[in-house]
Design an enzyme around this catalytic site. Structure first.
Site, mmCIF file in Angstrom:
data_model
loop_
_atom_site.group_PDB
_atom_site.id
_atom_site.type_symbol
_atom_site.label_atom_id
_atom_site.label_comp_id
_atom_site.label_asym_id
_atom_site.label_seq_id
_atom_site.Cartn_x
_atom_site.Cartn_y
_atom_site.Cartn_z
ATOM 1 N N PRO A 2 -57.795 8.236 25.396
ATOM 2 C CA PRO A 2 -59.058 7.881 26.030
ATOM 3 C C PRO A 2 -59.604 9.052 26.852
ATOM 4 C CG PRO A 2 -57.443 6.136 26.299
ATOM 5 C CD PRO A 2 -56.707 7.312 25.743
ATOM 6 N N GLU A 3 -60.851 9.434 26.569
ATOM 7 C CA GLU A 3 -61.490 10.522 27.296
ATOM 8 C C GLU A 3 -62.433 9.941 28.346
ATOM 9 O OE1 GLU A 3 -60.590 13.521 27.004
ATOM 10 O OE2 GLU A 3 -59.642 13.715 25.059
#
Length: 307
Positions: A2-3
């Site tokens: 997850p960014e």
């Protein structure tokens, strides 16, 4: 992994839990990147007041309201905050109370029903267990003090990036103390914009896409770029991050948001993960190079290698 857009999307998806009181906290696997605090269950009785994001960390702020606290206890402060990091494969998902625990659900936080909202279970799901759930007061300094600027802040600009690359602030201090000046940063520009001490949250996907749209080769030494080029790069970083947030993130592999939905930004990627595919602009084959251990795809025609 997850960014920043995925974390921002998760933050937004937690809004239905605001003003709801924690009824119960159950930890099923405390061995994450750092151990889940033994006393995390002490959030029971607190109400979720605010959810913030710093880089790729979520900060959940809880408050014990007067109607909930009764007699004050020395060991029970009025406010408590936790930090959540989703690691490589973590997600926060909401379910109806009574939903069975699934494999890789390591923590479940149950929220009470109120006049407008039903009771909800918030599941922390993390197959790889590289995430973290920590008390803010114990880890904030260690995790946050070294972080750079937020990419969507107004202060993040071409001028800011130029000054960072040319060490303007550092050299002003060194000049006052008659110390030798530092040379400008000559690392590849992609490494610079992915450096969390320069700007947070510009991950491999978003760095690759913004460099393509800017026409900048990822290995270009940072100090070779003009203010105009850096301003263009910053513009595309902001545009891509905002578009990804709007579309719910990139949804690579395991990621889903708290509501269980997935993002669609991955479907609009231009060059990331497109090695040997035709460039969407000129038709040339997409090439790749490894920078600081990460593969970086680019168009050799639209992003010419620096001389």
């Amino acid at each position: 992994m997850p960014e920043l857009p995925e974390v921002e999307t998760t933050k937004t998806s937690l809004k239905p839990l605001l003003k709801k009181q924690v009824a119960q906290v159950d930890v099923y696997q405390p061995k994450l990147r750092w151990p889940v605090p033994d006393d995390i269950h002490r959030l029971q009785g607190y109400t979720l007041q605010q959810v913030e994001r710093r880089a790729k960390y979520l900060i959940l702020q809880f408050q014990r309201l007067p109607s909930q606290s009764g007699a004050k206890t020395a060991n029970m402060p009025d406010t408590k905050s936790i930090i959540i990091h989703l690691g490589m494969s973590g997600s926060l998902q909401q379910f109806q109370v009574g939903t069975d625990k699934r494999k890789h659900d390591h923590l479940i936080m149950q929220y009470k029903a109120d006049d407008t909202k039903p009771a909800i279970q918030l599941h922390y799901h993390d197959p790889r267990r590289f995430g973290a759930i920590l008390w803010f007061d114990d880890y904030a300094e260690k995790l946050f003090d070294h972080l750079g600027i937020e990419p969507l802040d107004d202060q993040f600009s071409g001028d800011y990036l130029f000054d960072k690359i040319h060490r303007v602030a550092e050299n002003a201090i060194r000049s006052c103390h008659n110390k030798p000046l530092l040379k400008p940063i000559s690392r590849p520009i992609k490494a610079v914009i992915m450096d969390q001490e320069v700007v947070v949250g510009v991950g491999n996907i978003y760095a690759t896409e913004s460099l393509f749209l800017s026409g900048i080769h990822p290995i270009t030494p940072a100090d070779q770029l003009s203010k105009v080029q850096l301003a263009e790069l910053v513009k595309y970083i902001k545009e891509i991050l905002k578009r990804s947030i709007t579309q719910g993130g990139s949804t690579l592999k395991d990621f889903t948001v708290a509501s269980g939905t997935t993002g669609y930004f991955q479907q609009t990627l231009l060059v990331y993960g497109k090695y040997k595919s035709p460039c969407p602009t000129c038709g040339a084959g997409i090439d790749k190079v490894v920078i600081t251990g990460r593969a970086s795809t680019f168009c050799p025609t639209c992003q010419p290698e620096p001389s």
